[in-house]
Design a protein around this motif. Structure first.
Motif, PDB file in Angstrom:
ATOM      1  N   VAL A  88     -13.689 -88.679  17.345  1.00  0.00           N
ATOM      2  CA  VAL A  88     -14.597 -88.720  16.195  1.00  0.00           C
ATOM      3  C   VAL A  88     -14.536 -90.105  15.575  1.00  0.00           C
ATOM      4  CG1 VAL A  88     -15.144 -87.728  13.931  1.00  0.00           C
ATOM      5  CG2 VAL A  88     -14.186 -86.264  15.724  1.00  0.00           C
ATOM      6  N   THR A  89     -15.707 -90.656  15.226  1.00  0.00           N
ATOM      7  CA  THR A  89     -15.773 -91.956  14.555  1.00  0.00           C
ATOM      8  C   THR A  89     -16.989 -91.979  13.630  1.00  0.00           C
ATOM      9  OG1 THR A  89     -15.706 -94.355  14.890  1.00  0.00           O
ATOM     10  CG2 THR A  89     -17.147 -93.095  16.354  1.00  0.00           C
ATOM     11  N   GLU A  90     -16.988 -92.929  12.691  1.00  0.00           N
ATOM     12  CA  GLU A  90     -18.131 -93.089  11.804  1.00  0.00           C
ATOM     13  C   GLU A  90     -19.288 -93.724  12.566  1.00  0.00           C
ATOM     14  OE1 GLU A  90     -15.018 -93.988  10.795  1.00  0.00           O
ATOM     15  OE2 GLU A  90     -14.726 -92.418   9.307  1.00  0.00           O
ATOM     16  N   LEU A  91     -20.504 -93.294  12.241  1.00  0.00           N
ATOM     17  CA  LEU A  91     -21.699 -93.847  12.885  1.00  0.00           C
ATOM     18  C   LEU A  91     -21.976 -95.258  12.394  1.00  0.00           C
ATOM     19  CD1 LEU A  91     -24.231 -93.477  14.665  1.00  0.00           C
ATOM     20  CD2 LEU A  91     -25.363 -92.480  12.686  1.00  0.00           C
ATOM     21  N   ASP A  92     -21.737 -95.501  11.099  1.00  0.00           N
ATOM     22  CA  ASP A  92     -22.032 -96.815  10.518  1.00  0.00           C
ATOM     23  C   ASP A  92     -20.994 -97.153   9.453  1.00  0.00           C
ATOM     24  OD1 ASP A  92     -22.663 -95.094   8.483  1.00  0.00           O
ATOM     25  OD2 ASP A  92     -24.763 -95.619   8.371  1.00  0.00           O
ATOM     26  N   THR A  93     -21.097 -98.335   8.886  1.00  0.00           N
ATOM     27  CA  THR A  93     -20.121 -98.770   7.884  1.00  0.00           C
ATOM     28  C   THR A  93     -20.219 -97.998   6.581  1.00  0.00           C
ATOM     29  OG1 THR A  93     -21.619-100.530   7.183  1.00  0.00           O
ATOM     30  CG2 THR A  93     -19.933-101.108   8.818  1.00  0.00           C
ATOM     31  N   ALA A  94     -21.366 -97.397   6.296  1.00  0.00           N
ATOM     32  CA  ALA A  94     -21.526 -96.612   5.071  1.00  0.00           C
ATOM     33  C   ALA A  94     -20.776 -95.285   5.153  1.00  0.00           C
ATOM     34  CB  ALA A  94     -23.008 -96.360   4.796  1.00  0.00           C
ATOM     35  N   GLY A  95     -20.470 -94.827   6.349  1.00  0.00           N
ATOM     36  CA  GLY A  95     -19.713 -93.594   6.522  1.00  0.00           C
ATOM     37  C   GLY A  95     -20.476 -92.338   6.142  1.00  0.00           C
ATOM     38  N   ILE A  96     -21.792 -92.358   6.293  1.00  0.00           N
ATOM     39  CA  ILE A  96     -22.621 -91.198   5.937  1.00  0.00           C
ATOM     40  C   ILE A  96     -22.592 -90.149   7.046  1.00  0.00           C
ATOM     41  CG2 ILE A  96     -24.967 -90.437   5.392  1.00  0.00           C
ATOM     42  CD1 ILE A  96     -25.389 -93.261   4.186  1.00  0.00           C
ATOM     43  N   TYR A  97     -22.513 -90.595   8.289  1.00  0.00           N
ATOM     44  CA  TYR A  97     -22.524 -89.690   9.438  1.00  0.00           C
ATOM     45  C   TYR A  97     -21.308 -89.953  10.320  1.00  0.00           C
ATOM     46  CZ  TYR A  97     -27.399 -88.973   8.152  1.00  0.00           C
ATOM     47  OH  TYR A  97     -28.550 -88.690   7.467  1.00  0.00           O
ATOM     48  N   LEU A  98     -20.913 -88.909  11.059  1.00  0.00           N
ATOM     49  CA  LEU A  98     -19.856 -89.015  12.054  1.00  0.00           C
ATOM     50  C   LEU A  98     -20.439 -88.753  13.427  1.00  0.00           C
ATOM     51  CD1 LEU A  98     -17.090 -86.826  10.362  1.00  0.00           C
ATOM     52  CD2 LEU A  98     -17.227 -89.318  10.385  1.00  0.00           C
ATOM     53  N   ILE A  99     -19.890 -89.424  14.432  1.00  0.00           N
ATOM     54  CA  ILE A  99     -20.233 -89.128  15.822  1.00  0.00           C
ATOM     55  C   ILE A  99     -19.030 -88.424  16.432  1.00  0.00           C
ATOM     56  CG2 ILE A  99     -20.757 -90.046  18.098  1.00  0.00           C
ATOM     57  CD1 ILE A  99     -22.079 -92.406  16.755  1.00  0.00           C
ATOM     58  N   CYS A 100     -19.276 -87.257  17.009  1.00  0.00           N
ATOM     59  CA  CYS A 100     -18.231 -86.503  17.701  1.00  0.00           C
ATOM     60  C   CYS A 100     -18.522 -86.592  19.193  1.00  0.00           C
ATOM     61  CB  CYS A 100     -18.231 -85.049  17.243  1.00  0.00           C
ATOM     62  SG  CYS A 100     -17.961 -84.856  15.473  1.00  0.00           S
ATOM     63  N   PHE A 101     -17.689 -87.327  19.917  1.00  0.00           N
ATOM     64  CA  PHE A 101     -17.837 -87.411  21.364  1.00  0.00           C
ATOM     65  C   PHE A 101     -17.240 -86.126  21.935  1.00  0.00           C
ATOM     66  CE2 PHE A 101     -17.813 -91.781  19.868  1.00  0.00           C
ATOM     67  CZ  PHE A 101     -18.983 -92.246  20.451  1.00  0.00           C
ATOM     68  N   SER A 102     -18.068 -85.367  22.613  1.00  0.00           N
ATOM     69  CA  SER A 102     -17.691 -84.017  23.018  1.00  0.00           C
ATOM     70  C   SER A 102     -18.034 -83.785  24.485  1.00  0.00           C
ATOM     71  CB  SER A 102     -18.431 -82.986  22.155  1.00  0.00           C
ATOM     72  OG  SER A 102     -18.221 -83.231  20.791  1.00  0.00           O
ATOM     73  N   LYS A 103     -17.547 -82.643  24.985  1.00  0.00           N
ATOM     74  CA  LYS A 103     -17.926 -82.237  26.326  1.00  0.00           C
ATOM     75  C   LYS A 103     -18.131 -80.727  26.346  1.00  0.00           C
ATOM     76  CE  LYS A 103     -13.371 -81.643  28.377  1.00  0.00           C
ATOM     77  NZ  LYS A 103     -12.486 -82.038  29.464  1.00  0.00           N
ATOM     78  N   GLU A 104     -19.063 -80.313  27.161  1.00  0.00           N
ATOM     79  CA  GLU A 104     -19.307 -78.905  27.396  1.00  0.00           C
ATOM     80  C   GLU A 104     -18.964 -78.624  28.846  1.00  0.00           C
ATOM     81  OE1 GLU A 104     -22.841 -75.528  27.335  1.00  0.00           O
ATOM     82  OE2 GLU A 104     -23.378 -77.646  27.332  1.00  0.00           O
ATOM     83  N   GLU A 105     -18.068 -77.721  29.082  1.00  0.00           N
ATOM     84  CA  GLU A 105     -17.755 -77.371  30.452  1.00  0.00           C
ATOM     85  C   GLU A 105     -18.801 -76.389  30.953  1.00  0.00           C
ATOM     86  OE1 GLU A 105     -13.726 -76.142  30.881  1.00  0.00           O
ATOM     87  OE2 GLU A 105     -12.966 -78.060  30.175  1.00  0.00           O
ATOM     88  N   VAL A 106     -19.353 -76.686  32.109  1.00  0.00           N
ATOM     89  CA  VAL A 106     -20.383 -75.848  32.689  1.00  0.00           C
ATOM     90  C   VAL A 106     -19.735 -74.977  33.758  1.00  0.00           C
ATOM     91  CG1 VAL A 106     -22.565 -75.814  33.949  1.00  0.00           C
ATOM     92  CG2 VAL A 106     -22.110 -77.608  32.257  1.00  0.00           C
ATOM     93  N   VAL A 107     -19.818 -73.665  33.573  1.00  0.00           N
ATOM     94  CA  VAL A 107     -19.242 -72.742  34.537  1.00  0.00           C
ATOM     95  C   VAL A 107     -20.290 -72.429  35.595  1.00  0.00           C
ATOM     96  CG1 VAL A 107     -18.208 -70.488  34.869  1.00  0.00           C
ATOM     97  CG2 VAL A 107     -17.770 -71.755  32.758  1.00  0.00           C
ATOM     98  N   ALA A 108     -19.959 -72.686  36.840  1.00  0.00           N
ATOM     99  CA  ALA A 108     -20.908 -72.472  37.927  1.00  0.00           C
ATOM    100  C   ALA A 108     -20.958 -71.026  38.350  1.00  0.00           C
ATOM    101  CB  ALA A 108     -20.533 -73.343  39.113  1.00  0.00           C
TER     102      ALA A 108
END
Length: 108
Positions: A88-108
């Motif tokens: 998780v990190t801030e999107l910009d210097t104002a800190g209004i939004y967060l970016i969550c780098f995520s993954k979805e596991e796909v079950v075949a």
């Protein structure tokens, strides 16, 4: 910067350890709250595997230490889909939004 389109209703969940009575534990997930977010694919090429989909989830920021602030130990639930938060990190210097780098596991 264009504002993200927060159009997905996501349930933020945190892990909880439950003692199993035999000296071990099992892990369950407890809902913390509802967060609206923008879910977009990220990456291409070598980092994309057949068994997982990498995502960039943008949400409104919450103060450091707040229970509603996503962390790498948490996950989002979107109906039957689960997005594990990797970082998780801030999107910009104002800190209004967060970016969550995520993954979805796909079950075949």
């Amino acid at each position: 910067m264009t504002r993200p389109h927060l159009n997905r209703k996501l349930i933020l969940e945190a892990p909880t350890r439950v003692i199993d009575g035999a000296g071990g534990y099992s892990e369950t997930w407890d809902a913390i709250g509802v967060i609206w977010g923008e879910v977009l694919p990220r990456g291409a090429g070598r980092e994309v595997e057949a068994s997982e989909l990498k995502l960039k989830i943008t949400v409104r920021a919450a103060p450091q230490g707040a229970p509603s602030r996503p962390t790498a130990a948490m996950r989002f639930r979107d109906g039957a889909r689960i997005y594990l938060i990797e970082a998780v990190t801030e999107l910009d210097t104002a800190g209004i939004y967060l970016i969550c780098f995520s993954k979805e596991e796909v079950v075949a």
